[in-house]
Write a protein that holds these residues in place. Sequence first.
Motif, PDB file in Angstrom:
ATOM      1  N   GLN A   1      32.729  24.656  32.185  1.00  0.00           N
ATOM      2  CA  GLN A   1      33.916  25.093  31.879  1.00  0.00           C
ATOM      3  C   GLN A   1      34.145  26.228  32.972  1.00  0.00           C
ATOM      4  N   ARG A   2      33.196  26.996  33.304  1.00  0.00           N
ATOM      5  CA  ARG A   2      33.420  28.040  34.166  1.00  0.00           C
ATOM      6  C   ARG A   2      33.488  27.578  35.478  1.00  0.00           C
ATOM      7  N   ARG A   3      32.692  26.794  35.781  1.00  0.00           N
ATOM      8  CA  ARG A   3      32.806  26.161  37.146  1.00  0.00           C
ATOM      9  C   ARG A   3      34.131  25.406  37.443  1.00  0.00           C
ATOM     10  N   ALA A   4      34.684  24.871  36.406  1.00  0.00           N
ATOM     11  CA  ALA A   4      36.048  24.109  36.345  1.00  0.00           C
ATOM     12  C   ALA A   4      37.017  25.137  36.647  1.00  0.00           C
ATOM     13  N   PHE A   5      36.978  26.244  35.881  1.00  0.00           N
ATOM     14  CA  PHE A   5      38.142  27.238  36.076  1.00  0.00           C
ATOM     15  C   PHE A   5      37.910  27.988  37.281  1.00  0.00           C
ATOM     16  N   ARG A   6      36.705  28.257  37.693  1.00  0.00           N
ATOM     17  CA  ARG A   6      36.626  28.807  39.219  1.00  0.00           C
ATOM     18  C   ARG A   6      37.284  28.100  40.357  1.00  0.00           C
ATOM     19  N   GLY A   7      36.928  26.380  40.146  1.00  0.00           N
ATOM     20  CA  GLY A   7      37.445  25.656  41.251  1.00  0.00           C
ATOM     21  C   GLY A   7      38.817  25.545  41.130  1.00  0.00           C
ATOM     22  N   PHE A   8      39.598  25.881  39.778  1.00  0.00           N
ATOM     23  CA  PHE A   8      41.067  26.080  39.688  1.00  0.00           C
ATOM     24  C   PHE A   8      41.447  27.148  40.379  1.00  0.00           C
ATOM     25  N   THR A   9      41.005  28.268  40.363  1.00  0.00           N
ATOM     26  CA  THR A   9      41.480  29.606  40.825  1.00  0.00           C
ATOM     27  C   THR A   9      41.281  29.324  42.504  1.00  0.00           C
ATOM     28  N   GLU A  10      40.346  28.832  42.934  1.00  0.00           N
ATOM     29  CA  GLU A  10      40.244  28.622  44.335  1.00  0.00           C
ATOM     30  C   GLU A  10      41.315  27.569  44.838  1.00  0.00           C
ATOM     31  N   GLY A  11      41.439  26.713  44.155  1.00  0.00           N
ATOM     32  CA  GLY A  11      42.462  25.675  44.722  1.00  0.00           C
ATOM     33  C   GLY A  11      43.884  26.373  44.695  1.00  0.00           C
ATOM     34  N   LEU A  12      44.168  27.140  43.430  1.00  0.00           N
ATOM     35  CA  LEU A  12      45.531  27.709  43.643  1.00  0.00           C
ATOM     36  C   LEU A  12      45.535  28.556  44.551  1.00  0.00           C
ATOM     37  N   GLU A  13      44.777  29.388  45.285  1.00  0.00           N
ATOM     38  CA  GLU A  13      44.982  30.273  46.506  1.00  0.00           C
ATOM     39  C   GLU A  13      45.188  29.530  47.571  1.00  0.00           C
ATOM     40  N   GLU A  14      44.797  28.325  47.776  1.00  0.00           N
ATOM     41  CA  GLU A  14      45.052  27.539  48.824  1.00  0.00           C
ATOM     42  C   GLU A  14      46.469  26.929  49.061  1.00  0.00           C
ATOM     43  N   VAL A  15      46.783  26.378  47.603  1.00  0.00           N
ATOM     44  CA  VAL A  15      48.059  26.003  47.435  1.00  0.00           C
ATOM     45  C   VAL A  15      49.389  26.736  47.773  1.00  0.00           C
ATOM     46  N   LEU A  16      49.152  27.949  47.140  1.00  0.00           N
ATOM     47  CA  LEU A  16      49.882  29.030  47.276  1.00  0.00           C
ATOM     48  C   LEU A  16      50.269  29.736  48.616  1.00  0.00           C
ATOM     49  N   ASP A  17      49.323  29.652  49.346  1.00  0.00           N
ATOM     50  CA  ASP A  17      49.339  30.043  50.820  1.00  0.00           C
ATOM     51  C   ASP A  17      50.401  29.017  51.533  1.00  0.00           C
ATOM     52  N   ASP A  18      49.935  27.846  51.187  1.00  0.00           N
ATOM     53  CA  ASP A  18      50.706  26.718  51.879  1.00  0.00           C
ATOM     54  C   ASP A  18      52.251  26.969  51.397  1.00  0.00           C
ATOM     55  N   LEU A  19      52.342  26.969  50.073  1.00  0.00           N
ATOM     56  CA  LEU A  19      53.793  27.358  49.570  1.00  0.00           C
ATOM     57  C   LEU A  19      54.368  28.457  50.281  1.00  0.00           C
ATOM     58  N   ASN A  20      53.837  29.396  50.551  1.00  0.00           N
ATOM     59  CA  ASN A  20      54.144  30.665  51.133  1.00  0.00           C
ATOM     60  C   ASN A  20      54.828  30.452  52.629  1.00  0.00           C
ATOM     61  N   ASP A  21      53.966  29.438  53.390  1.00  0.00           N
ATOM     62  CA  ASP A  21      54.422  29.483  54.719  1.00  0.00           C
ATOM     63  C   ASP A  21      55.704  28.590  54.618  1.00  0.00           C
TER      64      ASP A  21
ATOM     65  N   ILE B   1      57.277  26.087  38.952  1.00  0.00           N
ATOM     66  CA  ILE B   1      56.743  25.124  40.092  1.00  0.00           C
ATOM     67  C   ILE B   1      55.736  23.986  39.727  1.00  0.00           C
ATOM     68  N   ARG B   2      55.902  22.977  40.321  1.00  0.00           N
ATOM     69  CA  ARG B   2      55.004  21.796  40.012  1.00  0.00           C
ATOM     70  C   ARG B   2      54.402  21.233  41.065  1.00  0.00           C
ATOM     71  N   PHE B   3      52.899  21.119  40.878  1.00  0.00           N
ATOM     72  CA  PHE B   3      52.219  20.648  42.192  1.00  0.00           C
ATOM     73  C   PHE B   3      51.937  19.165  41.557  1.00  0.00           C
ATOM     74  N   GLN B   4      52.197  17.944  42.639  1.00  0.00           N
ATOM     75  CA  GLN B   4      51.764  16.618  42.316  1.00  0.00           C
ATOM     76  C   GLN B   4      50.970  15.996  43.404  1.00  0.00           C
ATOM     77  N   ASN B   5      49.610  15.597  43.000  1.00  0.00           N
ATOM     78  CA  ASN B   5      48.806  14.925  43.925  1.00  0.00           C
ATOM     79  C   ASN B   5      48.719  15.898  45.292  1.00  0.00           C
ATOM     80  N   TYR B   6      48.374  17.230  45.199  1.00  0.00           N
ATOM     81  CA  TYR B   6      48.285  18.072  46.251  1.00  0.00           C
ATOM     82  C   TYR B   6      46.829  18.444  46.349  1.00  0.00           C
ATOM     83  N   ARG B   7      46.368  18.104  47.698  1.00  0.00           N
ATOM     84  CA  ARG B   7      44.882  18.664  48.050  1.00  0.00           C
ATOM     85  C   ARG B   7      45.003  19.813  48.475  1.00  0.00           C
TER      86      ARG B   7
END
Length: 329
Positions: free
Chosen positions: A137-157, A238-244
């Motif tokens: 669960q900790r690994r899953a949670f860490r992965g989520f935070t890392e992914g969110l940083e990436e998608v929010l950077d894209d959204l910023n642009d 905000i909703r993210f769908q099938n976003y890598r």
Amino acid sequence: MKRRLYVSAAVLVLLTALVATGCSPSPDTSGEGSVSSFVRAMSQAISVDTADSSVTEISTNEYSVQNFKADDGSYITGTFKTDSEGNVIDAALTLTYSDGTPGPIFVLKTEGNTQDVTIDKKPVSPSEVPKTMTAPQRRAFRGFTEGLEEVLDDLNDDLIEPVEEVMEREGGGTHPIPSRFNMEGTVTLREEWDDGEPEAELIGADIESFAINRNGAEISGSYSFSERGDNERAEMDIRFQNYRADDDIIFIDIVIDAAMSEGEVRGDDTFTFNGSISGRYSIDGREHTIEFNGKMDAMEDEYIRFPEYTLRIDGDNVALGRQSKNGSF
């Protein structure tokens, strides 16, 4: 002028705090004395450095604690035991509030598939007892935070660049965002003078709706923020769908619905979050779910506290604790 999407930093502060609390304990006692506060404290006690004399592992997965100071500022004393996955199965603990006053007594006993839980001898439903996070669960949670940083950077642009174009050709006031950017809304600019030349500064935006499509993925929703002096407030749905998010992390269907604020008190930065984060995502092809709903507030170098919250990882109700013995990922 290049403005980082306000909520990007705000949500990351929240999620980093959920994983590893690096600030001093909060002086507030509103969240202390609950079932969650006991489980959080036990989770934190398990992860402390072995040099901490307030925690002793008296046998495998069995701990003795003597005035162990939790992140909310309270202290626990007594014993508790976990199973091989880190779930608390037996506990007898007393709590002292952060201001030094005595708190309740927590007792949990497990026999077979049955749990009896009491606080000050009053029965508590076992369903109300959060679990300590397991390593997966900790690994899953860490992965989520890392992914969110990436998608929010894209959204910023994708959101801020169109706003910048408006800023380049408009003066002070509130202006509509050009329709060609697949957004409906306005931006508010304040005109200032720099070396005798007018210069527009972004002080607010009200994006009522937007939709960004990229290689079969979609981000959609609404976002607004306003600035007054050193204080900013933002709201997003905000909703993210099938976003890598990166090569290993995909946001299958994630929704963030929250209000946040950031300011300054006597030179220290402050931050609040009130809302929810929920949905499905995958890491290396394995799907996970996350549900967070609650409140959080923080002051730089002073405290981070969670007066109300629930957090579920892969369906399990889990308590917030440190991720590792040194308080980091």
